[in-house]
Design an enzyme around this catalytic site. Structure first.
Site, PDB file in Angstrom:
ATOM      1  CG  HIS A   7      -1.742   1.248   1.342  1.00 56.12           C
ATOM      2  ND1 HIS A   7      -3.250   1.096   1.086  1.00 56.12           N
ATOM      3  CD2 HIS A   7      -1.559   2.188   1.655  1.00 56.12           C
ATOM      4  CE1 HIS A   7      -3.744   2.117   1.416  1.00 56.12           C
ATOM      5  NE2 HIS A   7      -2.886   3.013   1.786  1.00 56.12           N
ATOM      6  CG  HIS A  50      -0.836   5.002   9.560  1.00 54.13           C
ATOM      7  ND1 HIS A  50      -2.171   4.339   9.127  1.00 54.13           N
ATOM      8  CD2 HIS A  50      -1.149   6.217   9.545  1.00 54.13           C
ATOM      9  CE1 HIS A  50      -2.927   5.333   8.762  1.00 54.13           C
ATOM     10  NE2 HIS A  50      -2.209   6.646   8.935  1.00 54.13           N
ATOM     11  CD  GLU A 103      -2.743  10.433   8.817  1.00 52.76           C
ATOM     12  OE1 GLU A 103      -3.888   9.896   8.803  1.00 52.76           O
ATOM     13  OE2 GLU A 103      -1.581   9.666   8.937  1.00 52.76           O
ATOM     14  CE1 TYR A 117      -9.858   6.871   3.162  1.00 51.65           C
ATOM     15  CE2 TYR A 117     -10.013   6.529   5.334  1.00 51.65           C
ATOM     16  CZ  TYR A 117      -9.228   6.884   4.387  1.00 51.65           C
ATOM     17  OH  TYR A 117      -7.757   6.513   4.483  1.00 51.65           O
ATOM     18  CG  HIS A 168      -6.591   9.632  13.298  1.00 52.94           C
ATOM     19  ND1 HIS A 168      -7.129   9.316  12.009  1.00 52.94           N
ATOM     20  CD2 HIS A 168      -7.678   9.208  14.246  1.00 52.94           C
ATOM     21  CE1 HIS A 168      -8.310   8.729  11.951  1.00 52.94           C
ATOM     22  NE2 HIS A 168      -8.484   8.841  13.380  1.00 52.94           N
ATOM     23  CG  HIS A 221      -4.667   6.699  12.627  1.00 50.35           C
ATOM     24  ND1 HIS A 221      -3.686   7.238  12.835  1.00 50.35           N
ATOM     25  CD2 HIS A 221      -4.975   6.832  11.045  1.00 50.35           C
ATOM     26  CE1 HIS A 221      -3.081   8.007  11.774  1.00 50.35           C
ATOM     27  NE2 HIS A 221      -3.887   7.783  10.913  1.00 50.35           N
TER      28      HIS A 221
HETATM   29  O1  LIG Z   1      -5.246   7.518   8.071  1.00 52.42           O
HETATM   30  C1  LIG Z   1      -5.704   7.544   6.904  1.00 52.42           C
HETATM   31  O2  LIG Z   1      -6.859   6.775   6.621  1.00 52.42           O
HETATM   32  C2  LIG Z   1      -5.155   8.213   6.040  1.00 52.42           C
HETATM   33  C3  LIG Z   1      -4.318   7.355   5.268  1.00 52.42           C
HETATM   34  C4  LIG Z   1      -4.452   6.598   4.120  1.00 52.42           C
HETATM   35  C5  LIG Z   1      -3.480   5.881   3.464  1.00 52.42           C
HETATM   36  O3  LIG Z   1      -4.151   5.172   2.533  1.00 52.42           O
HETATM   37  C6  LIG Z   1      -2.389   5.608   4.185  1.00 52.42           C
HETATM   38  C7  LIG Z   1      -1.795   6.310   5.203  1.00 52.42           C
HETATM   39  C8  LIG Z   1      -2.860   7.322   5.765  1.00 52.42           C
HETATM   40  O4  LIG Z   1      -2.432   7.917   6.839  1.00 52.42           O
HETATM   41 FE   LIG Z   2      -3.600   8.122   8.698  1.00 49.49          FE
END
Ligand SMILES: O=C(O)Cc1cc(O)ccc1O
Ligand SMILES: [Fe+2]
Length: 554
Positions: free
Chosen positions: A295, A338, A344, A353, A368, A374
């Protein structure tokens, strides 16, 4: 009540030097400030960068107007005070929290509320006074601004309408911005917002002391992501009639001031320059992504970036999660779990989403902050794993989510923390994530994939529900290898203990071949998640069993 808002004419490009005149010949051609401008207009410069900013980054425009913008009475604090706008984030205005925060979409106010009164700050960092930082606002409004124009002395607005169009009159001309489009209203420009659809809601990122740029494309090459030509800039438009009592509402250090004048500020007959409002249709974004494994980081989806003074570190990025194909194989496709040293803030314009099956709603928001963990909610995780290794390319449709990502850690405003729309149970979306750990999981892809010589056998037809563990039935299955009907091979006997989540999608699959009779047992126990009869294996159906928390007892 839905009123058509005629699409005005636009110029195209990002960072260009544009020229526009509503009256032919109104634009001075040979110089910026002639002694007498054509048509008797006043020349006025608006600077978006310091005079001495290097040419590459310098932004300014020249406006040729019927009366200069200085022609107004003194500013006074606007009363009653707007209580929910902040441009300096410190202990007295906001608080810091590492908690994952999520808000439900707010209701549209019932009382008449225009864009100015409907705007409220959620969070931010730094200060408009020191020209470093940002604020994230949201708005919910139901009424057009009337007899007044807004002017933000603090920073640039990047507005993301989520519900209802914004019909915006600016000093450079008119823009109609629909949900699915964004608009940049640079610092200092006067604008007035009509709401042709009535109820309207959206998000606004405000940056102090910086402007948005298109990101570099690096190894992507010369094309991709947001293309400069898809940004649309207004064409000159003006009104001449006198307008007694017209009010300029100036946001200055987060406070609102008003000044009266007797004419409309939209009296610019011609203009030229590279400091301009613009809009962009997010459906034009050309996303890039992984085409084999893993990803990619969301930076690949950056539409616009406002830099900090550290290379590669953004004051604020506007990042888009738009419809696209997900094709990665052997990969957990949703966003990974992560913790990010950047912070964010996310919003959803429409659809679902990809990381949140529930609870993150169009018009809602999440935050976040720096290093706050998260990632996908439990449902999303389970559903992704349930698809298993043989996942086909998937088209994400009908979704438009975005992120404001910043290097500066946001402080959150009290009304956002006390809001009835705050989702107090947000953390619950991850609490159901359970351990799938197995020290005996020997297969390289994390699932046990037993080829077609295995059958479920036991005195009780292979299945026995012995007890429950955390309300989940624990099912004991005895498995023996057999070879084309010959007796089981004693040495490879194994007994699996499977933990199954009823109808919930399983996390891992055990793949084995079963007789129809055994299959029926599984179906009646309701633990089958997916049965495939591939055309090329005519002998027996394949059964995918959840293998969460597998213990192999030999
Ligand atoms: O946290 C989130 O949803 C946003 C996000 C999307 C992603 O594809 C990879 C890292 C990220 O922070
Ligand atoms: Fe994120």
């Amino acid at each position: 009540m839905e009123k058509p808002a005629a699409e005005p004419e636009y110029l195209s490009g990002f960072g260009n030097h544009f020229s526009s005149e509503a009256v032919k010949g109104a634009l001075p051609l040979d110089q910026n400030s002639p002694l007498a401008c054509p048509c008797g207009l006043y020349a006025e410069q608006i600077s978006g960068t310091s005079f001495t900013t290097p040419r590459k980054f310098n932004q300014r425009s020249w406006l040729y107007r019927i009366k200069p913008s200085v022609t107004h009475e003194p500013f006074h604090p606007r009363l009653p005070r707007h209580e929910r706008l902040v441009s300096e984030f410190n202990e007295s205005t906001s608080s810091a929290t590492p908690t994952q925060l999520r808000w439900k979409p707010v209701d549209i106010p019932e009382s008449p509320t225009d864009f100015i009164d409907g705007l409220y700050t959620i969070c931010g960092a730094g200060s408009s006074f020191t020209r470093h930082g940002y604020a994230i606002h949201m708005y919910a409004a139901n009424k057009s601004m009337s007899g007044c124009a807004f002017c933000n002395a603090d920073g640039d607005f990047l507005a993301v309408p989520q519900k209802g169009r914004l019909s915006i009159t600016t000093e450079c001309g008119k823009l109609v911005v629909s949900p699915g489009e964004i608009v940049i209203l640079p610092q200092g420009f006067r604008f007035s917002i009509d709401l042709p659809d009535g109820p309207s809601r959206g998000y606004v990122a405000e940056i102090f002391g910086e402007h948005f740029h298109l990101p570099d494309l690096g190894p992507i090459g010369a094309n991709g992501l947001a293309a400069a030509r898809d940004f649309l800039v207004p064409t000159a438009w003006f009104e001449q009639a006198s307008h007694p009592g017209y009010t300029i509402v100036q946001k200055f250090g987060g406070e609102l001031f008003t000044a009266k004048q007797d004419f409309s500020p939209f009296n610019v007959v011609a203009w030229h320059g590279n400091y301009v409002p613009c809009k962009y249709d997010l459906s034009k974004f050309c996303p890039f992504n992984t085409v084999l494994i893993d990803h990619g980081d969301p930076s690949i989806n950056t539409v616009l970036t406002a830099p900090s003074n550290k290379p590669g570190v953004a004051l604020l990025d506007f990042v888009l999660f738009s419809p696209r194909w997900l094709v990665a194989e052997h990969t957990f496709r949703p966003p990974y779990y992560h913790r990010n040293c950047m912070s964010e803030f996310m919003g959803l314009i429409y659809g679902i989403y990809e990381a949140k099956a529930d609870g993150f709603l169009p018009g809602g928001a999440s935050l976040h902050s720096c290093m706050t963990p998260h990632g996908p909610d439990t449902k999303t995780y389970e559903a992704s794993i349930a698809v298993g290794e043989n996942s086909e390319p998937v088209r994400l449709r009908g979704t438009m989510a975005f992120m404001f990502e910043s290097n500066l850690i946001p402080r959150v405003c009290p009304w956002a923390l006390d809001s009835p729309y705050l989702d107090a149970n947000y953390y619950q979306c991850w609490i159901g994530l359970r351990s799938h750990f197995s020290s005996n999981n020997r297969s390289e892809n994390g699932s046990l994939d037993v080829p077609g010589t295995t059958q479920v056998l036991s005195e009780e037809q292979g299945i026995e529900c012995t007890h429950t563990w955390r309300h989940v039935p624990v099912i004991r299955i005895r498995i023996r290898d057999f070879h084309h009907g010959r007796p089981p091979h004693a040495r490879t006997r194994a007994e699996l203990v499977l933990r199954c989540l009823g109808r919930a999608p399983p996390n891992r699959y055990f793949l084995c071949h079963l007789s129809d009779e055994t299959l029926k047992q599984f179906v009646s126990l309701d633990i089958i998640q997916k049965v495939v009869r591939p055309g090329n294996t005519p002998m027996m159906p394949r059964l995918y069993l959840p293998l969460g928390g597998t213990k192999i007892i030999t």
